[in-house]
Design a protein around this motif. Sequence first.
Motif, mmCIF file in Angstrom:
data_model
loop_
_atom_site.group_PDB
_atom_site.id
_atom_site.type_symbol
_atom_site.label_atom_id
_atom_site.label_comp_id
_atom_site.label_asym_id
_atom_site.label_seq_id
_atom_site.Cartn_x
_atom_site.Cartn_y
_atom_site.Cartn_z
ATOM 1 N N ARG A 49 0.823 -1.212 0.000
ATOM 2 C CA ARG A 49 0.000 0.000 0.000
ATOM 3 C C ARG A 49 0.857 1.262 0.000
ATOM 4 O O ARG A 49 0.466 2.284 -0.567
ATOM 5 C CB ARG A 49 -0.940 -0.012 1.207
ATOM 6 N N ARG A 50 2.009 1.203 0.650
ATOM 7 C CA ARG A 50 2.893 2.373 0.653
ATOM 8 C C ARG A 50 3.296 2.764 -0.766
ATOM 9 O O ARG A 50 3.590 3.932 -1.049
ATOM 10 C CB ARG A 50 4.142 2.090 1.484
ATOM 11 N N ASP A 51 3.342 1.798 -1.650
ATOM 12 C CA ASP A 51 3.718 2.057 -3.042
ATOM 13 C C ASP A 51 2.496 2.210 -3.946
ATOM 14 O O ASP A 51 2.637 2.260 -5.182
ATOM 15 C CB ASP A 51 4.597 0.920 -3.572
ATOM 16 N N GLY A 52 1.294 2.221 -3.343
ATOM 17 C CA GLY A 52 0.086 2.341 -4.152
ATOM 18 C C GLY A 52 -0.242 1.092 -4.935
ATOM 19 O O GLY A 52 -0.888 1.154 -5.989
ATOM 20 N N ARG A 53 0.184 -0.071 -4.431
ATOM 21 C CA ARG A 53 -0.045 -1.334 -5.126
ATOM 22 C C ARG A 53 -0.685 -2.328 -4.164
ATOM 23 O O ARG A 53 -0.847 -2.065 -2.980
ATOM 24 C CB ARG A 53 1.270 -1.895 -5.679
#
Length: 514
Positions: free
Chosen positions: A505-509
């Motif tokens: 989630r930190r990478d938007g994935r």
Amino acid sequence: MSPTDVSAQHNPLRHPDDKRLPRIAGPCSMVMFGVTGDLARKKLMPAIYDLANRGLLPAGFSLVGFARRDWKQQDFGKVVHDSVRAHARTPFREDVWRSLAEGFRFVPGNFDDADAYRVLADTVRELDSERGTGGNHAFYLSIPPDYFATVCEQLRASGLSDPIPGSWRRVVIEKPFGHDLASAQELNEIVEGVFPPDSVFRIDHYLGKETVQNILALRFANQMFEPIWNSNYVDHVQITMAEDIGIGGRAGYYDTVGAAKDVIQNHLLQLLALTAMEEPIDFTAPSVRIEKLKVLASARLPEDLGSATSRGQYAAGWQGSELTQGYLEEAGVAPDSLTETYAALKVEVDTRRWAGVPFYLRAGKRLGKRVTEIAVVFKRAPHLPFSSTATEELGQNAIVIRIQPDEGITMRFGSKVPGTQMEVRDVTMDFGYGASFTESSPEAYERLILDVLLGDPPLFPRHEEVELSWRILDPVIDYWARNAVKPGAYPAGTWGPESADELMRRDGREWRLP
């Protein structure tokens, strides 16, 4: 019809220069240390029989068992027979079995027993004269790594590691290749102090799987993939090895190792190298190795290992319809154990092709299903000439290479839903080995054992690859130890701890659901 005739028609292990011919090993024997273990009984002995049944072993092939048992030769023969009956993949044929069993020998002894090695040396000399093995002998160390140095030293002291002129001697060792970089370097120095590097075969059975080799065929035999296999089009890559089982009876081994060392350091980093490597000039072992080494040397961990790694441990939960116990309740596991049964990390590959493309590796036990796959996930189209409602169920294109259990390749892309409205939804195009080829894939150990006997090493990692892999993983293990990172609990049957989802989630994935 002879076994050779059968193999020529059905065996997928073809001769590289003439696909109508099988690759048949020359005169040789295999000396197997640790013949009483699960690996020998469930994989190695059945694989040897299957090779014989396919007509790929020479008529005088011999198998010598070495173990700490007070067995007679017929006792060893019964062990092999029972193993073959229970685990072989090809039909049991009495004529093949009788011919193979004539070459069985057994030498009892401890791994440090110099007298036993003298008997073993006499035994292989007898095989040379009686069975025509020609001085060619492979020593398979299916034993705990703590004994590698002892056995190698005894092989050297007894002269067994020294080939007679015109023949060869080889050693096969199973992972783990050390428990960190320093121990791996020490082990490599010991083994290669007895056998030359080209005679050392480090077994990673995953590299013998047909679908792993198909990564190279997919990439380099098809022009359609090369233009998009880079950072211009690829968003990220996910490499997953998920198991739906627990540790079984392996607590003594597993609790000292954990998921990261057990799987990521070897299997998953090898898969990363095959996925990211450049095209070799040919498919000889040195050429493939050069390109894999470039990838491993350019692999880099993010600076913040706290946010780029995840550590988990399975708790009690439902695995299908069965309620299973947690890791800490497993027999032989200390109730305060901090060993991880799930590990995930993010790796960058600093090359022109892959700059900016993260590789996410994860491995774990007691997950939602058993699957090993490589998912190359592509960037979204820069512009969609559709309304947002028409594409709200549209994800990212992906090429998924399934390594087990349903070997094959899936491509995911968007397609219009039938009807009067313009609605685009994800669909898949699937290739399965079982549906596309009438030839059965050989079991990984069949391929690897035959490669050892042929002296064909492209699928075996050399010590440089092993050491580079530890250079990647060691900082993760050190970070967890220095910062006392406890594994987060996840219920059996789920897909890992919350920290793994946070990593993505930190990478938007998000992780794929296989």
